[in-house]
Design a protein around this motif. Structure first.
Motif, PDB file in Angstrom:
ATOM      1  N   SER A 187       1.018  -1.233   0.007  1.00 53.87           N
ATOM      2  CA  SER A 187       0.190   0.187  -0.241  1.00 53.87           C
ATOM      3  C   SER A 187       1.297   1.235  -0.382  1.00 53.87           C
ATOM      4  N   SER A 206       1.457   2.556  -3.608  1.00 52.62           N
ATOM      5  CA  SER A 206       0.740   3.288  -4.267  1.00 52.62           C
ATOM      6  C   SER A 206       0.646   5.104  -3.701  1.00 52.62           C
ATOM      7  N   ARG A 207       0.476   4.532  -2.211  1.00 49.94           N
ATOM      8  CA  ARG A 207      -0.079   5.856  -1.632  1.00 49.94           C
ATOM      9  C   ARG A 207       1.713   7.691  -2.178  1.00 49.94           C
ATOM     10  N   VAL A 240       2.861   6.811  -4.714  1.00 48.41           N
ATOM     11  CA  VAL A 240       2.547   8.076  -5.912  1.00 48.41           C
ATOM     12  C   VAL A 240       2.012   9.192  -6.394  1.00 48.41           C
ATOM     13  N   TYR A 284       5.988  10.970 -13.653  1.00 44.51           N
ATOM     14  CA  TYR A 284       4.180  10.645 -14.537  1.00 44.51           C
ATOM     15  C   TYR A 284       4.906  11.183 -15.627  1.00 44.51           C
ATOM     16  N   VAL A 344      -4.353  10.989 -12.493  1.00 44.68           N
ATOM     17  CA  VAL A 344      -4.963  10.267 -11.632  1.00 44.68           C
ATOM     18  C   VAL A 344      -5.965   9.675 -10.431  1.00 44.68           C
ATOM     19  N   MET A 374      -7.426   7.005  -8.122  1.00 47.45           N
ATOM     20  CA  MET A 374      -7.168   6.056  -6.606  1.00 47.45           C
ATOM     21  C   MET A 374      -7.899   5.744  -5.985  1.00 47.45           C
ATOM     22  N   LEU A 384      -5.060   3.536  -9.642  1.00 46.03           N
ATOM     23  CA  LEU A 384      -3.752   3.138  -9.011  1.00 46.03           C
ATOM     24  C   LEU A 384      -5.351   2.220  -8.407  1.00 46.03           C
ATOM     25  N   ASP A 432      -5.895  -0.010  -4.866  1.00 41.49           N
ATOM     26  CA  ASP A 432      -5.876  -0.300  -3.538  1.00 41.49           C
ATOM     27  C   ASP A 432      -5.830  -1.278  -3.041  1.00 41.49           C
ATOM     28  N   LEU A 443      -2.118   0.086 -11.844  1.00 38.36           N
ATOM     29  CA  LEU A 443      -1.564  -0.562 -10.637  1.00 38.36           C
ATOM     30  C   LEU A 443      -2.478  -1.058  -9.302  1.00 38.36           C
TER      31      LEU A 443
END
Lengths: 294, 333, 287
Positions: B47, B50-51, B53, B69, B90, B92, B174, B176, B206
């Motif tokens: 995690s 992804s955080r 990013v 990016y 992006v 999430m 993203l 998660d 991701l």
């Protein structure tokens, strides 16, 4: 009365009285939310478990499978005596369970018949009690043994669940999730029960630990001849540990039978959906036929 | 060129005032339109990747390495650039949608908000979002629009979150553990929708998860994280056919199969380690049945091997043998 | 199915051996000193606290009287030292009574729920409506001044406060699976409540007791100050603040100031201690 089964459940039913809530606002309900009148709405009956029957033979393992809201955990809690059934009968070792005047003495007797392992290893152990304290408490309660005999048994239990004897003095917080679950299993075994209920006992463990615990449970069954009532949502895990399976949905049994045949040739539509939803080699997600839930 | 390049990412988080390593070294490029599954057990730090990013790490976190990016360093972005990155490029999707949606506002407000913020007119935003809700399989979108989050089930709410993620037309998703809190059948439904919409729009993704099989079903590549280190990166097609890392092989073998006959599971001994606990060698060495002396003393570099990358000293010689561990996988691949 | 996300800090790690916690050490030593002062007052005090010397009133610090004398010529240091006895005993009694009763009611409420819980909670709500001070003044009006009436009254008014805080935590513990496991094992309810639930609410209990001690001390001092509690010439800090007032106008503020200072030091020490215990617990609480 059933003779050849260690645990038999017939027509089990559980109804909760719940105040009509947000999830079910009723016809004009949403407008009344938060309004004093909203509290006047009549208590609604929620049928959590409806006419569930099954039996477990000595040394056999039965899985009760379902998703959230299926009532599978309520069944487990009723069998172990944490909830009182609204209707139906539970026999353990051929004896009917009564819900009137359950004294602590009676609970102790029952504890030697049925034990339970919970899902969350982080909250199912007293955080202030060492592993030894936890196991010893159970031994003192059920056996009239001296200190030495109990210590020997604690060591034996730790060996059996694959924990290092040096971990006996540890508090739960010094143990990993998998180790804690082993302690919970050891505690459940301490009273030498005939039935062990595993309520999603491996669901919150890492995959590699899950495999260890599943193997452990199967070893314990070989060694002690204990019967399992395995509550799970995961058909892959169920395939691994059970001889027979009961599939539940919304409180009712939708399919039951030997695990191998139910999983290789499911007859019920919901069982098929459940099976199709398990990620496995070569799997692609598919839409279930179920209508949009609200 | 990659849409996202995670380049030797290392993260330290403050724990009781002391910085503690949660990621050691993660290098992971994601090509446009490519889905990468980041798989790991608890403590692996998945995690955190992804955080990191979208720079959502807790305050006081120290980030080393770089995340780019479309060539621009995310770590070097100023506030306006970061804001633009988060609102346009992006999106999430979190594990627990309820924690990431304002409970006192309607679903419609929540969805339209992001678009209005970007300067879109309210009416056109409403039309866009209604269409999106229908596309993620939400029936009767007009009604859902007026409902509050608590009136929706977890599966439905997660679809709303997917719609919200798609609404900003990002190029990178993203996700998660987006389905971990859901029932299995609901998980399947949500994954179908996520996968279809992603492919249709050609989004890169991701996908962070603990479930290797789930990742394999929807991703082009699988990256395996262990104790804060990337230990393998392999095209999904080769995952089972050509096992290269003992940990990945062990993970595949640990998981029982719902239909094939029961067998004793080939469990990996020990427990997954956290990033700060590992020694100087290979993080998996203490649990690895193939570990040799070198594995304990020298950390293997992540190096190219055929179609993927692997961090194992013995990858080449083990390639053939590992297949025997994960037998059912090999049979079906 | 909800998964348990493992805590960021690996559970295998032993509880970290922290550096010495200075706040904890200093507050506990201040409290220890105060207690020693109260217990060994006869040994520590240089003079009889009630010996009045009208030839030496309102004196400043000197070799004979380290902190000077009050308007009756009594040694201030001795009066402060003796004053610690009643000033600490009062709040201690209040907290002990309120904690015992409050915790017992809280755990019983949490365990049995139902009508017992409803009645206990409603009674607590009603008691909440009475400010403790007014309650104590009422008690003094009925039973006459002294230590007993305000202590009993404040014990009653502090009980619902402690009960409410402990009940919430006891209820949380009661619903954890480990308590269900104890029940399934066949443990007696009494054993579950004392050996398991009580032990797990204990850290919270200590925090609340420490914090409440400060409040109780201030409340009691206020009652003494108003002349409703302990009566002069008995040495007690609240009384001393009050009796020293007349001398302030005459330019001798030492009695009121010093007694007030003792109150402040004690209250701050207990509050800091409670606060510190609370923050330390947060770090220890399971994930």
């Amino acid at each position: 009365m059933p003779e050849d089964s260690i645990l038999e459940v017939r027509g089990l039913r559980k109804v909760y009285r719940v105040r009509a809530s947000r999830a079910d606002p009723g016809p004009a309900g949403s407008a009344l939310l938060g309004h004093p009148l909203a509290r006047r709405q009549r208590a609604r009956a929620l049928v959590a478990v409806d006419d569930v029957s099954f039996s477990v033979a000595p040394g056999q393992s039965l899985a009760v499978v379902g998703e959230s809201g299926s009532g599978k955990t309520t069944v487990a809690r009723m069998v172990v005596g944490l909830e009182r059934p609204t209707g139906g009968t539970i026999w353990v070792s051929g004896q009917e369970r009564s819900w009137r005047h359950v004294t602590s003495r009676e609970r102790r007797r029952r504890a030697r018949e049925v034990q339970i392992i919970f899902q969350d290893p982080y909250s199912s152990l007293d955080p202030r009690m060492s592993v030894r304290g936890c196991l010893d408490e159970s031994l003192r309660l059920h056996f009239d043994w001296g200190r030495e005999r109990r210590d020997a048994r604690v060591a034996e239990l730790l060996d059996q669940v694959g924990l290092d004897r040096r971990q006996a003095e540890s508090l739960p917080r010094a143990l990993s999730g998998g180790q804690r679950q082993r302690v919970a299993i050891a505690r459940a075994l301490a009273s030498e029960p005939r039935v062990l209920i595993c309520d999603e006992a491996v669901a919150s463990l890492d995959v590699s630990i899950q495999a260890q615990v599943l193997n452990l449970l199967s070893d314990i069954r070989d060694a002690t001849g204990v019967s399992y009532l395995f509550i799970s949502h995961d058909l892959a895990v169920v395939r691994q540990v059970s001889d027979n399976v009961v599939i539940m949905r919304r409180g009712r049994v939708v399919e039951a039978g030997p695990t191998a045949s139910v999983l290789s040739d499911p007859s019920n539509g919901y069982t098929k959906q459940l099976l199709a939803a398990i990620p496995r080699p070569g799997w692609k997600p598919t839409r279930s036929a179920s209508p949009d839930e609200s | 060129m990659s849409v996202l390049e995670i380049d030797h990412l290392a993260v330290d988080l403050p724990v009781e005032g002391v910085l503690r390593r949660v990621l050691h070294d993660v290098t992971l490029p994601i090509a446009p339109g490519e889905a990468v599954g980041l798989v790991g057990e608890s403590g692996a730090g998945k995690s955190m990747v992804s955080r990191a990013v979208i720079r959502l790490l807790p305050e006081g976190a120290a980030v080393h390495g770089d995340i780019r990016y479309a060539g621009d360093s995310v770590l070097a972005m100023g506030r306006p650039a970061l804001r633009h990155f988060r609102t346009h490029d992006v999106a999430m999707i979190f594990q627990d949608p309820r924690a990431h949606i304002n409970p006192v506002r309607t679903v419609g407000d929540f969805l339209v908000e992001a678009l209005v913020e970007r300067g879109e007119r309210r009416e056109s935003a409403t039309t866009t979002v209604t269409a999106l809700l229908a596309s993620v399989g939400v029936s009767d979108p007009e009604r859902r629009f007026r409902q509050f989050p608590h009136e929706l089930s977890g599966g439905l709410l997660q679809r709303v979150m997917i719609a919200a993620a798609l609404a900003v037309s990002p190029t990178l998703l993203l996700a998660d553990e987006p389905t971990t809190a859901l029932d299995v059948t609901t998980q399947s439904d949500v994954m179908v929708i996520l996968d279809a919409r992603r492919r249709e729009r050609g989004l890169a993704m991701l996908f962070v998860t603990h479930d290797l099989e789930l990742a394999a079903a929807v991703c082009d590549r699988i990256a395996v994280l262990y104790a804060g280190l990337l230990i393998e990166d392999v095209p999904t097609g080769d995952l089972r056919r050509d096992l290269r890392h003992p940990y990945t092989a062990g993970l595949l073998a640990s998981r029982p199969d719902p239909v094939s006959p029961r067998r004793r599971l080939a469990a990996i001994p020990g427990r997954p380690l956290s990033a700060f606990e590992i020694g100087p060698g290979c993080p998996f060495a203490p649990r690895c049945p193939f570990a040799v002396a070198r594995c304990l003393s020298e950390r293997p570099e992540l190096r190219d091997l055929d179609t993927g990358r692997v961090a194992c000293h013995r990858a080449e010689e083990l390639r053939g043998q590992l297949l025997s561990i994960a037998t059912p996988g090999a049979a079906s691949a | 199915m909800a998964r348990v996300e493992a805590p960021l800090v690996a559970p295998t790690e032993a509880p970290s051996r922290r550096r010495l916690d200075w706040v904890l050490v200093s507050t506990s030593s201040v409290i220890a000193l105060l207690v020693i002062m109260a217990v060994f007052a006869p040994l520590l005090a240089p003079d009889d606290p009630n010996y009045a010397n009208i030839l030496a009133t309102n004196q400043g610090p000197s070799a004979a009287h380290l902190l000077g004398t009050d308007s009756f010529g009594r040694d201030l240091l001795s009066r402060l030292i003796y004053g610690a006895r009643l000033s600490l005993l009062g709040p201690a009694l209040i907290i002990v009574i309120a904690t015992l009763v409050g915790t017992a009611l809280a755990i019983l409420s949490a365990w049995y729920g139902g009508w017992f819980d409803r009645v206990a909670s409603r009674v607590a709500d009603i008691l909440f409506a009475f400010p403790g001070l007014i309650f104590a003044m009422l008690a003094v009006a009925m039973f006459g001044p002294g230590l007993l009436a305000p202590v009993v009254a404040l014990s009653i008014s502090y009980t619902p406060y402690l009960m409410r805080v402990v009940r919430a935590e006891a209820l949380r513990q009661r619903n954890l699976p480990y308590v269900a496991a104890c029940y399934v094992e066949g443990l007696r309810v009494r054993t579950i409540c004392t050996r398991h639930i009580l032990r797990n609410v204990m850290p919270l209990l200590l925090v609340q007791a420490a914090l409440s001690f400060g409040y109780a001390l201030v409340d009691l001092a206020a009652i003494s100050y108003l002349g409703l509690g302990v009566q002069p010439p008995t040495p007690e800090w609240g009384v001393m603040v009050s009796t020293g007032q007349s001398a302030i106008l005459a330019g001798h503020p030492q009695e009121s100031l010093l007694a007030g200072l003792m109150i402040v030091v004690t209250v701050v020490a207990f509050n800091l201690l409670g606060d510190r215990l609370a923050t330390r617990q947060k770090g220890v609480v399971r994930a």
